[in-house]
Design an enzyme around this catalytic site. Structure first.
Site, PDB file in Angstrom:
ATOM      1  N   SER A  15       0.868  -1.186   0.000  1.00 47.77           N
ATOM      2  CA  SER A  15       0.000   0.000   0.000  1.00 47.77           C
ATOM      3  C   SER A  15       0.901   1.231   0.000  1.00 47.77           C
ATOM      4  O   SER A  15       2.084   1.143   0.368  1.00 47.77           O
ATOM      5  CB  SER A  15      -0.845  -0.009   1.284  1.00 47.77           C
ATOM      6  OG  SER A  15      -1.461   1.249   1.506  1.00 47.77           O
TER       7      SER A  15
ATOM      8  N   TYR B 279      -2.081  -1.259  10.487  1.00 52.44           N
ATOM      9  CA  TYR B 279      -2.040  -1.374   9.024  1.00 52.44           C
ATOM     10  C   TYR B 279      -0.727  -0.789   8.481  1.00 52.44           C
ATOM     11  O   TYR B 279      -0.047  -1.402   7.662  1.00 52.44           O
ATOM     12  CB  TYR B 279      -3.246  -0.634   8.437  1.00 52.44           C
ATOM     13  CG  TYR B 279      -3.438  -0.809   6.950  1.00 52.44           C
ATOM     14  CD1 TYR B 279      -4.153  -1.891   6.445  1.00 52.44           C
ATOM     15  CD2 TYR B 279      -2.924   0.114   6.040  1.00 52.44           C
ATOM     16  CE1 TYR B 279      -4.347  -2.052   5.077  1.00 52.44           C
ATOM     17  CE2 TYR B 279      -3.110  -0.036   4.676  1.00 52.44           C
ATOM     18  CZ  TYR B 279      -3.827  -1.116   4.197  1.00 52.44           C
ATOM     19  OH  TYR B 279      -4.019  -1.265   2.844  1.00 52.44           O
TER      20      TYR B 279
HETATM   21  P1  NAD Z   1     -11.413  -6.414   0.207  1.00 49.95           P
HETATM   22  O1  NAD Z   1     -11.963  -6.312   1.590  1.00 49.95           O
HETATM   23  O2  NAD Z   1     -12.304  -6.096  -0.957  1.00 49.95           O
HETATM   24  O3  NAD Z   1     -10.776  -7.871  -0.016  1.00 49.95           O
HETATM   25  C1  NAD Z   1     -10.017  -8.503   0.982  1.00 49.95           C
HETATM   26  C2  NAD Z   1      -9.925  -9.977   0.663  1.00 49.95           C
HETATM   27  O4  NAD Z   1      -9.168 -10.612   1.697  1.00 49.95           O
HETATM   28  C3  NAD Z   1     -11.285 -10.697   0.610  1.00 49.95           C
HETATM   29  O5  NAD Z   1     -11.255 -11.672  -0.400  1.00 49.95           O
HETATM   30  C4  NAD Z   1     -11.362 -11.354   1.989  1.00 49.95           C
HETATM   31  O6  NAD Z   1     -12.204 -12.498   2.020  1.00 49.95           O
HETATM   32  C5  NAD Z   1      -9.910 -11.733   2.188  1.00 49.95           C
HETATM   33  N1  NAD Z   1      -9.547 -11.995   3.578  1.00 49.95           N
HETATM   34  C6  NAD Z   1      -9.764 -11.228   4.674  1.00 49.95           C
HETATM   35  N2  NAD Z   1      -9.321 -11.869   5.773  1.00 49.95           N
HETATM   36  C7  NAD Z   1      -8.806 -13.059   5.361  1.00 49.95           C
HETATM   37  C8  NAD Z   1      -8.204 -14.161   6.005  1.00 49.95           C
HETATM   38  N3  NAD Z   1      -8.039 -14.186   7.337  1.00 49.95           N
HETATM   39  N4  NAD Z   1      -7.798 -15.224   5.267  1.00 49.95           N
HETATM   40  C9  NAD Z   1      -7.975 -15.236   3.913  1.00 49.95           C
HETATM   41  N5  NAD Z   1      -8.541 -14.205   3.240  1.00 49.95           N
HETATM   42  C10 NAD Z   1      -8.952 -13.144   3.959  1.00 49.95           C
HETATM   43  O7  NAD Z   1     -10.126  -5.467   0.221  1.00 49.95           O
HETATM   44  P2  NAD Z   1      -9.291  -4.795  -0.963  1.00 49.95           P
HETATM   45  O8  NAD Z   1      -9.559  -3.349  -0.892  1.00 49.95           O
HETATM   46  O9  NAD Z   1      -9.474  -5.510  -2.250  1.00 49.95           O
HETATM   47  O10 NAD Z   1      -7.795  -5.024  -0.421  1.00 49.95           O
HETATM   48  C11 NAD Z   1      -6.945  -6.064  -0.870  1.00 49.95           C
HETATM   49  C12 NAD Z   1      -5.505  -5.738  -0.494  1.00 49.95           C
HETATM   50  O11 NAD Z   1      -5.120  -4.507  -1.102  1.00 49.95           O
HETATM   51  C13 NAD Z   1      -5.255  -5.579   1.004  1.00 49.95           C
HETATM   52  O12 NAD Z   1      -4.012  -6.146   1.364  1.00 49.95           O
HETATM   53  C14 NAD Z   1      -5.237  -4.083   1.177  1.00 49.95           C
HETATM   54  O13 NAD Z   1      -4.484  -3.692   2.302  1.00 49.95           O
HETATM   55  C15 NAD Z   1      -4.593  -3.655  -0.112  1.00 49.95           C
HETATM   56  N6  NAD Z   1      -4.839  -2.255  -0.479  1.00 49.95           N
HETATM   57  C16 NAD Z   1      -6.133  -1.814  -0.656  1.00 49.95           C
HETATM   58  C17 NAD Z   1      -6.344  -0.467  -0.995  1.00 49.95           C
HETATM   59  C18 NAD Z   1      -7.730   0.112  -1.219  1.00 49.95           C
HETATM   60  O14 NAD Z   1      -7.869   1.330  -1.275  1.00 49.95           O
HETATM   61  N7  NAD Z   1      -8.762  -0.704  -1.380  1.00 49.95           N
HETATM   62  C19 NAD Z   1      -5.229   0.389  -1.144  1.00 49.95           C
HETATM   63  C20 NAD Z   1      -3.950  -0.111  -0.955  1.00 49.95           C
HETATM   64  C21 NAD Z   1      -3.767  -1.443  -0.623  1.00 49.95           C
END
Ligand code: NAD
Length: 261
Positions: free
Chosen positions: A143, A156
């Site tokens: 991130s 985080y």
């Molecule tokens: P999201 O909530 O849409 O998806 C998260 C996924 O992780 C889901 O499939 C969920 O089922 C899974 N998950 C959660 N806990 C789990 C566990 N214990 N075991 C297995 N799977 C698990 O989130 P997202 O926004 O798509 O984020 C995905 C990644 O991208 C994360 O690592 C997040 O930190 C990173 N990220 C997101 C953003 C943003 O703005 N959305 C920005 C930077 C980084």
């Protein structure tokens, strides 16, 4: 770009960025192990849809990334099913926003376990097979918060900074083995999670959704535009392919200029 015949694990791929990455890798020809939580019928529709649309093999595991043993098992199960893990995408992640003095201990432990330690466990499990085959692509979805901090996100930010440290260390250790390890560092990406926050914040702050996006959510993102899931997915496919051969140990910012400040 063809990844035909390659086999990929994408943790947390039942939603958002991980789902987009899994679909893009499948579209490029890779077999996919999906992972994450959610509605069983929706996950099965996703799995079967990817197989039908792209002619690849697609499996699903509900392995819990908060536990080291199940994280390792996910890699071993994929190797058993597909014969290899060529591409490992560590994407599963959760968030809690709270003042440091009120930050729940249990959430600190869980965020560190899912967002950081699971990357260690899956990488440790995948590397012996990758070394034996002389090929591997490890892509950690970190991130912008792996490079800079924001208040109220102690666990985080600490975990994502840790992911960058792990990424660089693994890259150096494996630099001569045909395995690369990189971290993609997106700014705010419009996933269902963030879309929900826009509506909530608009209601709470009596602002229009456009004002919330510009002045609250994207306050630190100079482009004032969300990063799209498809952009992160395309970067992942690029890193997994032959053009990614010399990119290793890199934090790859995709943040509309956030960390250029
Ligand atoms: P999201 O909530 O849409 O998806 C998260 C996924 O992780 C889901 O499939 C969920 O089922 C899974 N998950 C959660 N806990 C789990 C566990 N214990 N075991 C297995 N799977 C698990 O989130 P997202 O926004 O798509 O984020 C995905 C990644 O991208 C994360 O690592 C997040 O930190 C990173 N990220 C997101 C953003 C943003 O703005 N959305 C920005 C930077 C980084």
């Amino acid at each position: 770009m063809s990844l035909k015949g390659k086999c990929a694990v994408v943790t947390g791929s039942t939603s958002g960025i991980g789902e987009g990455i899994a679909k893009a890798l499948a579209a490029a020809g890779a077999n996919i192990m999906l992972n994450g939580f959610g509605d069983a019928d929706q996950i099965e529709a996703l799995r079967a849809g990817m197989e039908a649309e792209h002619g690849v093999k697609c499996l699903y595991s509900d392995a819990d990334m908060s536990k080291g043993e199940t994280a390792k098992q996910l890699v071993h199960d994929t190797e058993k099913a597909f014969g290899a893990v060529d591409i490992l995408v560590n994407n599963a992640g959760i968030q809690t926003v709270e003042k440091i003095e009120d930050f729940p201990d249990t959430r600190w432990d869980l965020i560190l376990a899912i967002n950081l330690s699971s990357n260690f466990h899956t990488i440790k499990a995948a590397v012996p097979g990758m070394k034996a085959r002389g090929f591997g692509r490890i892509i950690n979805i970190a991130s912008a918060h792996g490079l800079v901090a924001s208040p109220y996100k102690a666990a985080y930010v600490a975990a994502k900074h840790g992911v960058l440290g792990l990424t660089k260390t693994v890259a150096l250790e494996l630099a001569e083995s045909g395995i690369t390890c990189n971290a993609i560092c997106p700014g705010f990406v419009k996933t269902p999670l963030v879309e929900g926050q826009i509506a909530e914040q608009a209601k709470a702050n009596k602002m229009s959704e456009d004002e919330v996006v510009r002045n609250v959510i994207l306050a630190s993102q100079p482009s004032k535009k969300f990063v799209e899931v498809d952009e992160v997915a395309a970067m992942t496919v690029f890193l997994a392919g032959p053009s990614g051969t010399s990119i290793t140990g890199a934090p790859i910012s995709m943040d509309g200029g956030w960390t250029a400040r």
